[in-house]
Design a protein around this motif. Structure first.
Motif, PDB file in Angstrom:
ATOM      1  N   LEU A  87     -11.889 -17.766   5.347  1.00 13.98           N
ATOM      2  CA  LEU A  87     -12.805 -16.986   4.641  1.00 13.98           C
ATOM      3  C   LEU A  87     -13.363 -15.631   5.207  1.00 13.98           C
ATOM      4  N   GLY A  88     -13.636 -15.513   6.650  1.00 16.13           N
ATOM      5  CA  GLY A  88     -13.842 -14.370   7.344  1.00 16.13           C
ATOM      6  C   GLY A  88     -12.538 -13.528   7.370  1.00 16.13           C
ATOM      7  N   MET A  89     -11.300 -14.159   7.420  1.00 14.78           N
ATOM      8  CA  MET A  89     -10.200 -13.281   7.479  1.00 14.78           C
ATOM      9  C   MET A  89      -9.992 -12.707   5.777  1.00 14.78           C
ATOM     10  N   ALA A  90     -10.262 -13.463   4.929  1.00 16.74           N
ATOM     11  CA  ALA A  90     -10.216 -12.824   3.552  1.00 16.74           C
ATOM     12  C   ALA A  90     -11.142 -11.832   3.436  1.00 16.74           C
ATOM     13  N   VAL A  91     -12.546 -11.737   3.696  1.00  7.05           N
ATOM     14  CA  VAL A  91     -13.527 -10.863   3.490  1.00  7.05           C
ATOM     15  C   VAL A  91     -12.986  -9.459   4.277  1.00  7.05           C
ATOM     16  N   VAL A  92     -12.558  -9.539   5.450  1.00  2.00           N
ATOM     17  CA  VAL A  92     -12.269  -8.361   6.309  1.00  2.00           C
ATOM     18  C   VAL A  92     -11.072  -7.703   5.665  1.00  2.00           C
ATOM     19  N   PHE A  93     -10.181  -8.689   5.413  1.00  2.00           N
ATOM     20  CA  PHE A  93      -8.706  -8.337   4.755  1.00  2.00           C
ATOM     21  C   PHE A  93      -8.987  -7.382   3.431  1.00  2.00           C
ATOM     22  N   SER A  94      -9.956  -8.016   2.554  1.00  2.00           N
ATOM     23  CA  SER A  94     -10.114  -7.534   1.282  1.00  2.00           C
ATOM     24  C   SER A  94     -10.939  -6.008   1.453  1.00  2.00           C
ATOM     25  N   LEU A  95     -11.927  -5.852   2.406  1.00  4.30           N
ATOM     26  CA  LEU A  95     -12.603  -4.780   2.586  1.00  4.30           C
ATOM     27  C   LEU A  95     -11.549  -3.530   3.166  1.00  4.30           C
ATOM     28  N   GLY A  96     -10.685  -3.965   3.925  1.00  2.80           N
ATOM     29  CA  GLY A  96      -9.545  -3.048   4.353  1.00  2.80           C
ATOM     30  C   GLY A  96      -8.859  -2.614   3.024  1.00  2.80           C
ATOM     31  N   SER A  97      -8.400  -3.503   2.283  1.00  2.32           N
ATOM     32  CA  SER A  97      -7.536  -3.131   1.244  1.00  2.32           C
ATOM     33  C   SER A  97      -8.230  -2.302   0.080  1.00  2.32           C
ATOM     34  N   ILE A  98      -9.578  -2.572  -0.441  1.00  8.23           N
ATOM     35  CA  ILE A  98     -10.098  -1.517  -1.090  1.00  8.23           C
ATOM     36  C   ILE A  98     -10.296  -0.184  -0.748  1.00  8.23           C
ATOM     37  N   LEU A  99     -10.384  -0.151   0.594  1.00  3.46           N
ATOM     38  CA  LEU A  99     -10.443   1.177   1.274  1.00  3.46           C
ATOM     39  C   LEU A  99      -9.216   2.079   1.120  1.00  3.46           C
ATOM     40  N   CYS A 100      -7.939   1.213   1.437  1.00  6.12           N
ATOM     41  CA  CYS A 100      -6.808   2.119   1.433  1.00  6.12           C
ATOM     42  C   CYS A 100      -5.881   1.916   0.124  1.00  6.12           C
ATOM     43  N   TYR A 101      -5.678   0.876  -0.654  1.00  9.53           N
ATOM     44  CA  TYR A 101      -4.900   0.738  -1.406  1.00  9.53           C
ATOM     45  C   TYR A 101      -4.808   1.758  -2.602  1.00  9.53           C
ATOM     46  N   PRO A 102      -5.959   2.010  -3.287  1.00  9.63           N
ATOM     47  CA  PRO A 102      -6.016   3.145  -4.429  1.00  9.63           C
ATOM     48  C   PRO A 102      -5.596   4.479  -3.689  1.00  9.63           C
ATOM     49  N   LEU A 103      -5.838   4.908  -2.587  1.00 13.50           N
ATOM     50  CA  LEU A 103      -5.553   6.062  -1.961  1.00 13.50           C
ATOM     51  C   LEU A 103      -3.844   6.289  -1.844  1.00 13.50           C
ATOM     52  N   PHE A 104      -3.201   5.212  -1.630  1.00 19.58           N
ATOM     53  CA  PHE A 104      -1.730   5.533  -1.454  1.00 19.58           C
ATOM     54  C   PHE A 104      -1.307   6.074  -2.529  1.00 19.58           C
ATOM     55  N   SER A 105      -1.556   5.499  -3.901  1.00 21.16           N
ATOM     56  CA  SER A 105      -1.206   5.890  -5.116  1.00 21.16           C
ATOM     57  C   SER A 105      -1.365   7.413  -5.391  1.00 21.16           C
ATOM     58  N   ALA A 106      -2.946   7.578  -5.196  1.00 25.68           N
ATOM     59  CA  ALA A 106      -3.528   9.094  -5.591  1.00 25.68           C
ATOM     60  C   ALA A 106      -3.056  10.074  -4.557  1.00 25.68           C
ATOM     61  N   HIS A 107      -2.434   9.759  -3.330  1.00 20.64           N
ATOM     62  CA  HIS A 107      -1.883  10.668  -2.466  1.00 20.64           C
ATOM     63  C   HIS A 107      -0.407  10.995  -2.948  1.00 20.64           C
ATOM     64  N   LEU A 108       0.130  10.166  -3.366  1.00 20.28           N
ATOM     65  CA  LEU A 108       1.674  10.202  -3.210  1.00 20.28           C
ATOM     66  C   LEU A 108       2.057  11.613  -3.955  1.00 20.28           C
ATOM     67  N   PRO A 109       1.386  12.004  -4.925  1.00 19.15           N
ATOM     68  CA  PRO A 109       1.899  13.414  -5.712  1.00 19.15           C
ATOM     69  C   PRO A 109       1.793  14.588  -4.667  1.00 19.15           C
ATOM     70  N   TYR A 110       1.041  14.426  -3.758  1.00 16.50           N
ATOM     71  CA  TYR A 110       1.017  15.670  -2.414  1.00 16.50           C
ATOM     72  C   TYR A 110       2.694  15.894  -2.111  1.00 16.50           C
ATOM     73  N   TYR A 111       3.530  14.828  -2.316  1.00  8.28           N
ATOM     74  CA  TYR A 111       4.769  15.268  -1.908  1.00  8.28           C
ATOM     75  C   TYR A 111       5.691  15.170  -2.945  1.00  8.28           C
ATOM     76  N   ALA A 112       5.446  15.148  -4.169  1.00 10.49           N
ATOM     77  CA  ALA A 112       6.440  15.157  -5.095  1.00 10.49           C
ATOM     78  C   ALA A 112       6.317  16.228  -6.353  1.00 10.49           C
ATOM     79  N   GLY A 113       7.140  17.106  -6.742  1.00 13.67           N
ATOM     80  CA  GLY A 113       6.962  17.681  -7.611  1.00 13.67           C
ATOM     81  C   GLY A 113       6.520  17.171  -8.925  1.00 13.67           C
TER      82      GLY A 113
END
Length: 407
Positions: free
Chosen positions: A312-338
């Motif tokens: 359960l501790g692993m699930a909490v820490v894992f989820s906190l990391g996931s909600i920090l980075c996951y939306p940013l990957f998709s949002a940042h990708l247009p930086y590299y693409a026309g």
């Protein structure tokens, strides 16, 4: 409360098309998780299929989606994101209905292929459409954060609905899930305009587009490092269950992992996105998020004597990391693409993550040992090292990117 108010304002500033694309995240996962968690039980139990046949059906679905993301995104760049999304929803509707009804291996393989190919078609195109609908990088981050929140809600509600429906029959589950995607098909046709206003028609050939993509070294570095997310995420289906099954009377923990991750995503995604915007920035959010996801696996080594606390501790820490980075990957990708080839970039990004996860699972699966035995601590330290190293390198790369994001 500030995060909720800011997100409400962000929602109101989105175009009608962008709002539908955000809401799609809930419906997509609702329909998907209504079916998929119960597929193995249906194949092996209700249909009495051999293990190799059940694995073949499930593998066909994964391969036809992960392996065809690049093709689906590239196709969307050419025929348009709206037609690709509509056809993807329609094909998945037919695929899920067939998956619930079919009783023989050839039909099941066809249904699995249809559901996978549908995902490969609409997922990168929906991401590209949403990115193109946003006016600037800030709105793009907010939109993808809202989309992730909606997706987590669908991931939470889908298995509950599927449990009730499968209790009657898996065929009924397939019909209802297919009906969800049929309704989505109609909504996309009615609401989505012809094309995002900020996209341009692709004039180069497919091979020229792919060659240009593969020459974009900054994008390839970003994708390689961000693919560590898929490596870490897929251990929720491989390494974590192996740990849980090695503990006596702890099988209930597996369902708790997914419940905890979904609840944290629903409840804390908005505050996490506000923290990124006001304090961490893109580089800090992605770097810290991956590092937290990797470090969460250390709890399975350090707290192995208390398995419930460890998982359960692993699930909490894992989820906190996931909600920090996951939306940013998709949002940042247009930086590299026309703007004229967003679909291909989103498709390549998704396919790369799937390939990394597949190859890593082979090695990690071999390292886990025999079924029922406790995985060696080296697995957890290796995952932690991968997350921290990828987070650090991604942070350094993003810190070095100085030019502004394209609108």
């Amino acid at each position: 409360m500030n995060a909720l108010a800011d997100s409400r304002q962000a929602w109101q500033r989105l175009s009608p098309a962008a709002r539908l694309l955000v809401a799609n995240g809930l419906a997509f996962n609702l329909g998907f998780y209504m079916m998929m968690p119960f597929l193995a039980q249906h194949l092996g139990g209700t249909l009495g299929m051999a293990g190799w046949a059940a694995g073949l059906v499930m593998g066909m679905r994964v391969f036809s989606q992960q392996g065809l993301f690049l093709l689906g995104g590239t196709l969307g760049d050419r025929i348009g994101y709206r037609p690709a999304i509509i056809w993807g929803c329609l094909v998945r509707s037919a695929g899920f209905a067939l998956l619930g009804w079919a009783g023989h291996l050839p039909l099941l393989l066809l249904a699995a292929f249809l559901t996978g190919f549908a995902g490969a078609l609409f997922t990168p195109c929906a991401q590209a459409y949403l990115a193109a609908e946003c006016r600037d990088a800030t709105q793009r981050q907010q939109a993808f954060a809202l989309h992730n929140l909606a997706s987590e809600a669908g991931m939470l509600l889908g298995p509950l609905a599927g449990m009730l429906l499968t209790g009657v029959s898996y065929g009924l589950t397939g019909l209802v899930s297919g009906g969800v995607f049929l309704l989505l098909t109609w909504l996309q046709w009615r609401v989505l305009p012809g094309e995002p206003p900020r996209t341009r028609a692709v004039t180069e050939s497919v091979w020229q587009q792919w060659r240009s993509l593969l020459r974009n070294r900054a994008f390839l570095r970003f994708t390689a490092l961000a693919s560590c997310y898929s490596l870490l995420f897929h251990q929720l289906y491989l390494a974590v269950p192996a740990f849980i099954h090695s503990q006596p009377h702890a099988t209930w923990l597996l369902g708790s992992v997914f419940t905890v991750t979904a609840l944290i995503g629903v409840c804390l995604q908005l505050p996490a996105s506000q923290l990124v915007q006001q304090l961490l920035g893109n580089a800090g959010g992605m770097g810290l998020g991956l590092a937290l996801m990797g470090s969460s696996y250390l709890l399975l080594a350090w707290l192995a004597a208390w398995p419930a606390l460890a998982v359960l501790g692993m699930a909490v820490v894992f989820s906190l990391g996931s909600i920090l980075c996951y939306p940013l990957f998709s949002a940042h990708l247009p930086y590299y693409a026309g703007s004229e080839r967003l679909g291909g970039y989103y498709g390549f990004h998704a396919s790369s993550g799937g390939c990394v996860a597949l190859l890593a699972n082979v090695g990690i699966g071999a390292a886990l040992g025999e079924a029922g035995s406790r995985p060696p601590s080296a697995v957890w330290y290796g995952l932690a090292m991968a997350g921290v190293l990828a987070g650090l390198l991604l942070y350094r790369q993003l810190q070095g990117e100085q030019r502004p994001l394209p609108a």
